[in-house]
Design a protein around this motif. Structure first.
Motif, PDB file in Angstrom:
ATOM      1  N   ALA A  33     -15.421 -34.246 -32.598  1.00 20.13           N
ATOM      2  CA  ALA A  33     -15.582 -35.584 -33.164  1.00 20.13           C
ATOM      3  C   ALA A  33     -15.204 -35.619 -34.639  1.00 20.13           C
ATOM      4  O   ALA A  33     -14.826 -36.668 -35.167  1.00 20.13           O
ATOM      5  N   CYS A  34     -15.298 -34.464 -35.298  1.00 22.66           N
ATOM      6  CA  CYS A  34     -14.953 -34.389 -36.717  1.00 22.66           C
ATOM      7  C   CYS A  34     -13.470 -34.102 -36.955  1.00 22.66           C
ATOM      8  O   CYS A  34     -13.025 -34.113 -38.109  1.00 22.66           O
ATOM      9  N   GLY A  35     -12.712 -33.826 -35.889  1.00 22.81           N
ATOM     10  CA  GLY A  35     -11.272 -33.700 -36.052  1.00 22.81           C
ATOM     11  C   GLY A  35     -10.710 -32.305 -36.068  1.00 22.81           C
ATOM     12  O   GLY A  35      -9.562 -32.104 -36.472  1.00 22.81           O
ATOM     13  N   TYR A  36     -11.475 -31.294 -35.641  1.00 22.00           N
ATOM     14  CA  TYR A  36     -10.894 -29.957 -35.499  1.00 22.00           C
ATOM     15  C   TYR A  36      -9.705 -30.033 -34.531  1.00 22.00           C
ATOM     16  O   TYR A  36      -9.645 -30.909 -33.661  1.00 22.00           O
ATOM     17  N   ALA A  37      -8.777 -29.116 -34.654  1.00 19.92           N
ATOM     18  CA  ALA A  37      -7.625 -29.107 -33.761  1.00 19.92           C
ATOM     19  C   ALA A  37      -8.020 -28.749 -32.335  1.00 19.92           C
ATOM     20  O   ALA A  37      -7.394 -29.188 -31.372  1.00 19.92           O
ATOM     21  N   ASP A  38      -9.062 -27.950 -32.195  1.00 17.53           N
ATOM     22  CA  ASP A  38      -9.496 -27.476 -30.883  1.00 17.53           C
ATOM     23  C   ASP A  38     -10.973 -27.129 -30.987  1.00 17.53           C
ATOM     24  O   ASP A  38     -11.424 -26.609 -32.027  1.00 17.53           O
ATOM     25  N   ALA A  39     -11.731 -27.394 -29.951  1.00 21.90           N
ATOM     26  CA  ALA A  39     -13.160 -27.096 -29.968  1.00 21.90           C
ATOM     27  C   ALA A  39     -13.610 -26.712 -28.567  1.00 21.90           C
ATOM     28  O   ALA A  39     -13.408 -27.463 -27.612  1.00 21.90           O
ATOM     29  N   VAL A  40     -14.206 -25.529 -28.468  1.00 22.65           N
ATOM     30  CA  VAL A  40     -14.642 -25.036 -27.170  1.00 22.65           C
ATOM     31  C   VAL A  40     -15.971 -24.316 -27.347  1.00 22.65           C
ATOM     32  O   VAL A  40     -16.238 -23.728 -28.400  1.00 22.65           O
ATOM     33  N   GLU A  41     -16.820 -24.364 -26.338  1.00 21.65           N
ATOM     34  CA  GLU A  41     -18.069 -23.622 -26.366  1.00 21.65           C
ATOM     35  C   GLU A  41     -18.335 -23.062 -24.983  1.00 21.65           C
ATOM     36  O   GLU A  41     -17.885 -23.605 -23.971  1.00 21.65           O
ATOM     37  N   GLY A  42     -19.042 -21.938 -24.953  1.00 16.58           N
ATOM     38  CA  GLY A  42     -19.327 -21.309 -23.676  1.00 16.58           C
ATOM     39  C   GLY A  42     -20.301 -20.159 -23.838  1.00 16.58           C
ATOM     40  O   GLY A  42     -20.907 -19.969 -24.903  1.00 16.58           O
ATOM     41  N   ASP A  43     -20.435 -19.375 -22.776  1.00 14.27           N
ATOM     42  CA  ASP A  43     -21.381 -18.257 -22.794  1.00 14.27           C
ATOM     43  C   ASP A  43     -20.727 -16.957 -22.326  1.00 14.27           C
ATOM     44  O   ASP A  43     -21.401 -16.017 -21.927  1.00 14.27           O
ATOM     45  N   ASP A  44     -19.391 -16.928 -22.395  1.00  9.17           N
ATOM     46  CA  ASP A  44     -18.636 -15.777 -21.919  1.00  9.17           C
ATOM     47  C   ASP A  44     -17.757 -15.256 -23.048  1.00  9.17           C
ATOM     48  O   ASP A  44     -17.100 -16.034 -23.755  1.00  9.17           O
ATOM     49  N   LEU A  45     -17.718 -13.942 -23.201  1.00  5.71           N
ATOM     50  CA  LEU A  45     -16.905 -13.353 -24.261  1.00  5.71           C
ATOM     51  C   LEU A  45     -15.426 -13.674 -24.122  1.00  5.71           C
ATOM     52  O   LEU A  45     -14.688 -13.692 -25.117  1.00  5.71           O
ATOM     53  N   ALA A  46     -14.980 -13.956 -22.910  1.00  2.00           N
ATOM     54  CA  ALA A  46     -13.570 -14.291 -22.704  1.00  2.00           C
ATOM     55  C   ALA A  46     -13.192 -15.573 -23.448  1.00  2.00           C
ATOM     56  O   ALA A  46     -12.045 -15.725 -23.896  1.00  2.00           O
ATOM     57  N   THR A  47     -14.137 -16.490 -23.581  1.00  2.00           N
ATOM     58  CA  THR A  47     -13.879 -17.721 -24.330  1.00  2.00           C
ATOM     59  C   THR A  47     -13.615 -17.420 -25.791  1.00  2.00           C
ATOM     60  O   THR A  47     -12.690 -17.955 -26.407  1.00  2.00           O
ATOM     61  N   LEU A  48     -14.419 -16.530 -26.356  1.00  2.00           N
ATOM     62  CA  LEU A  48     -14.212 -16.102 -27.736  1.00  2.00           C
ATOM     63  C   LEU A  48     -12.878 -15.387 -27.886  1.00  2.00           C
ATOM     64  O   LEU A  48     -12.118 -15.651 -28.824  1.00  2.00           O
ATOM     65  N   ASP A  49     -12.570 -14.510 -26.956  1.00  2.00           N
ATOM     66  CA  ASP A  49     -11.310 -13.764 -27.007  1.00  2.00           C
ATOM     67  C   ASP A  49     -10.108 -14.704 -27.046  1.00  2.00           C
ATOM     68  O   ASP A  49      -9.159 -14.494 -27.808  1.00  2.00           O
ATOM     69  N   ALA A  50     -10.139 -15.729 -26.218  1.00  2.00           N
ATOM     70  CA  ALA A  50      -9.000 -16.642 -26.109  1.00  2.00           C
ATOM     71  C   ALA A  50      -8.755 -17.396 -27.408  1.00  2.00           C
ATOM     72  O   ALA A  50      -7.613 -17.564 -27.850  1.00  2.00           O
ATOM     73  N   VAL A  51      -9.832 -17.853 -28.032  1.00  7.44           N
ATOM     74  CA  VAL A  51      -9.687 -18.603 -29.285  1.00  7.44           C
ATOM     75  C   VAL A  51      -9.192 -17.693 -30.400  1.00  7.44           C
ATOM     76  O   VAL A  51      -8.304 -18.065 -31.182  1.00  7.44           O
ATOM     77  N   LEU A  52      -9.729 -16.495 -30.493  1.00  8.67           N
ATOM     78  CA  LEU A  52      -9.284 -15.566 -31.525  1.00  8.67           C
ATOM     79  C   LEU A  52      -7.829 -15.174 -31.335  1.00  8.67           C
ATOM     80  O   LEU A  52      -7.078 -15.037 -32.314  1.00  8.67           O
ATOM     81  N   ALA A  53      -7.406 -15.010 -30.090  1.00  2.00           N
ATOM     82  CA  ALA A  53      -6.008 -14.669 -29.827  1.00  2.00           C
ATOM     83  C   ALA A  53      -5.088 -15.817 -30.241  1.00  2.00           C
ATOM     84  O   ALA A  53      -4.030 -15.601 -30.855  1.00  2.00           O
TER      85      ALA A  53
END
Length: 395
Positions: free
Chosen positions: A322-342
């Motif tokens: 809502a504040c205008g980030y280019a992408d925003a995702v949340e979850g409970d799996d390390l794969a989600t973190l991996d994907a954003v960092l990559a």
């Protein structure tokens, strides 16, 4: 009375090209001037403390910046001024307007702050002088400020009285970040039970693996986040905040804006993010594609005994979207973190095609490994080591 151009151009000659702050009518000429000069940079902060933290990030990049505020905003800035700029020795010039100055009629809300403004600066060990009101006073004042900043690594303040600067017209609204369509927050919760959630250590290990030292800076929020990152692997591209809770994103934003050649990762916590949520809007508006905001959410103030935060009621990814980030995702799996960092390492645009800051929120367990050490390297040494690593300080 001086002209805005006289001060700003004299400051530019001494390397001051970055400005951040919250408007005051006394500051209007400066803000209007800077906004209309494409070679200068002004960030409109959500509060004065965020402005101080952002300019501290600019200083970490080896550049000079100015934080501007009404004196009523000194209260908002006390934490970063006493536990970030002072502690790490990150200099900046402060321009503080003197509303409620004794003997000058003003509004009732300035009746207390006006008389105590000098004492507040003195208490915070910030040397100050009155803002120059004659052209021949500008250069000497700036020289005194720069000398103090260079010798001590700490802020210097100019206290501006009413009528110090002539008006300067703002034409066309000034240069503001381009507005774009807001992304849709992505929820990637697997529904796993609490005992199956990743730990902070597992998340930080993934961050370390995805942030090569030669091209990335990692700034960790105060508390167990920074301490645990240090314990896992103390690298020269990392900085561990020890105070100024909630300021990690503004601090990282200043560094990322001033050093677009680096990828910057801000490691945040739910308690810290809740404290200064206005920073989400600032990152949404100004955040560059070389900045990634990682929020590790365990629903608790872990380093003070595990008291619950209210993060269970908050979707930080939806706030970021809502504040205008280019992408925003949340979850409970390390794969989600991996994907954003990559994706951040590639600096690709978000799913909406927008270039800007990415957000990832990861639900983690509460708890910390036994015997977690505190960094033995001092905050000034951490700062100096990092600045040398990124070529922002002499070896």
């Amino acid at each position: 009375m001086i002209e805005a151009a006289q001060f700003v151009e004299a400051a530019r000659e001494r390397g001051f090209e970055w400005y951040a702050g919250v408007p005051c009518s006394y500051l209007t000429p400066f803000i209007n001037y800077v906004l209309q000069d494409d070679t200068l940079h002004y960030v409109s902060a959500a509060n004065e403390g965020d402005a101080v933290a952002l300019v501290a990030g600019v200083a970490l990049a080896g550049k000079r910046g100015i934080a501007m505020m009404q004196n009523s905003g000194l209260g908002n800035a006390v934490s970063p001024l006493t536990s970030l700029t002072w502690t790490f020795r990150l200099p900046q010039l402060l321009i503080v307007t003197w509303r409620g100055q004794p003997g000058v009629a003003d509004e009732p809300q300035h009746a207390l702050m006006g008389p105590v403004t000098p004492q507040m600066l003195d208490t915070m060990e910030i040397p100050w002088e009155l803002f120059p009101t004659e052209a021949d006073q500008i250069a000497p004042a700036l020289e005194r400020a720069v000398k103090h900043m260079d010798e001590t690594g700490r802020p210097y303040a100019l206290v501006m009285q009413k009528g110090s600067v002539a008006s300067y017209e703002l034409k066309g609204g000034g240069a503001m970040p381009a507005k774009h369509a807001l992304p849709v927050a992505q929820s990637k919760f697997t529904g796993r039970g609490y005992d199956e959630l990743p730990t902070r250590q597992q998340a930080l290990e993934r961050v370390i693996a995805a942030t090569p030292a030669e091209s990335t800076v990692v700034v960790a929020s105060t508390g167990f986040c920074g301490r645990e990152l240090y314990a896992i692997d103390d690298r020269s591209n990392q900085l561990y905040m020890v105070g100024s809770m909630g300021c990690v994103t503004s601090f990282a934003l200043g560094l990322a804006l001033a050093r677009p050649d680096l990828n910057v990762v801000a490691l945040d916590g739910d308690g810290a993010a809740l404290m200064r949520m206005g920073a989400f809007a600032t990152l949404g508006a100004y955040g560059p594609s070389n900045l990634t905001h990682v929020l590790l959410d365990n629903g608790a103030h872990d380093s003070t005994g595990g008291q619950a935060t209210v993060s269970q009621q908050v979707s930080f990814a939806n706030v970021a979207a809502a504040c205008g980030y280019a992408d925003a995702v949340e979850g409970d799996d390390l794969a989600t973190l991996d994907a954003v960092l990559a994706a951040a390492q590639e600096r690709a645009t978000g799913p909406s095609g927008v270039a800007g800051t990415r957000f990832v929120g990861l639900k983690i367990k509460r708890g910390t490994p036994d015997g977690l050490p505190r960094p033995t390297i001092t905050p000034p040494d951490v700062k100096t080591r990092l600045m040398r690593h990124i070529g922002a300080a002499a070896n």
